[in-house]
Design an enzyme around this catalytic site. Sequence first.
Site, PDB file in Angstrom:
ATOM      1  N   LEU A   1      30.853 -45.059  22.124  1.00 20.30           N
ATOM      2  CA  LEU A   1      31.869 -44.025  22.019  1.00 20.30           C
ATOM      3  C   LEU A   1      31.774 -43.422  20.628  1.00 20.30           C
ATOM      4  O   LEU A   1      31.372 -44.096  19.677  1.00 20.30           O
ATOM      5  CB  LEU A   1      33.275 -44.601  22.224  1.00 20.30           C
ATOM      6  N   ASP A   2      32.143 -42.158  20.509  1.00 14.69           N
ATOM      7  CA  ASP A   2      32.137 -41.518  19.202  1.00 14.69           C
ATOM      8  C   ASP A   2      33.159 -42.167  18.277  1.00 14.69           C
ATOM      9  O   ASP A   2      34.150 -42.769  18.735  1.00 14.69           O
ATOM     10  CB  ASP A   2      32.457 -40.027  19.325  1.00 14.69           C
ATOM     11  N   LYS A   3      32.960 -42.017  16.984  1.00 19.83           N
ATOM     12  CA  LYS A   3      33.841 -42.596  15.971  1.00 19.83           C
ATOM     13  C   LYS A   3      35.300 -42.229  16.194  1.00 19.83           C
ATOM     14  O   LYS A   3      36.194 -43.065  16.084  1.00 19.83           O
ATOM     15  CB  LYS A   3      33.386 -42.127  14.584  1.00 19.83           C
TER      16      LYS A   3
END
Length: 346
Positions: free
Chosen positions: A152-154
């Site tokens: 998942l993105d930050k």
Amino acid sequence: MAAPKWSASGLWIRGNGQGFGSIFTPVSKPFCSAAAASTSINAQRLAERLRAQKREQDTKKVPVSTNAVQRRVQEIVRFTRQLQQVHPNVLAKALTRGILHQDKNLVVINKPYGLPVHGGPGVQLCITDVLPILAKMLHGHKAEPLHLCHRLDKETTGVMVLAWDKDMAHQVQELFRTRQVVKKYWAITVRVPMPSAGVVDIPIVEKEVQVAVTQYQVLSSTLSSALLELQPITGIKHQLRVHLSFGLDCPILGDHKYSDWNRLAPQKLSVGTLKKLGLEQSKARYIPLHLHARQLILPALGSRKEELNLVCKLPRFFVHSLHRLRLEMPNQDQNENGEAKCLGAQ
């Protein structure tokens, strides 16, 4: 960082209407049990005094502002303060408190906001760093490190799947690659998509042309914002953010990268939205990305004969923004998320 190139030529939308002083001085004396006990008591008092002083200092670090906008900024920063600067053991312990599911093959966690999955320039701590520690906390000191099954993105919160061994991780990765995993995200958007449900297809060009498809449905809306459920059929980097901003002209709240066609700047919000959020435009840069991996459905795998339905509560800042924007959650989710907490939220 430049946004991925994209082409709008493939856009199609299908609608269906719907945080000392000298206290004691050691005295030289013969060792004896009484002296040891006295030293122990003094040391304990010292530790307690130091902890009290630290708490007092921490309280003074964030004075309560009398300015309403400044209070709101402090509130947002507090809600989205994350665990990047803590000891890895502390982060691993926090992740154990947010475990959504655990069995002999998988561990499913609630990924906090602002915590990257992998290391990189400027990254002090990431999820990959704590996988060996997390495994030992769950299975003892001889446990092998857990393995990532996807990413998942930050800035994205929510469901993240880990596996106990490489073979299982590869099997789950293959399920993601072949689009056998149902993925559902929730997002708050600026403006309301029209129609209220449909499909966006925009080829996103990063290294090469790739097909990118997203289904969406409005769950709740006002005149200026909406709560959407998003189901990415493909898994291209930043797909949901690009599709909502450039495909539907409804960027995700707090998306300061894809909200403007021509420049990288804090998201521009309407006066009405800013008023509801309790902010001025100059403070909009503090708004976090409101994108949450709400649900994953994994098909039967290994010894598990049934599909695995994984649902993750909304982070607290997300719930707070829903209330401020007067957006309603579906009835079945109101009780579950009314007091939802996100790891790292203070």
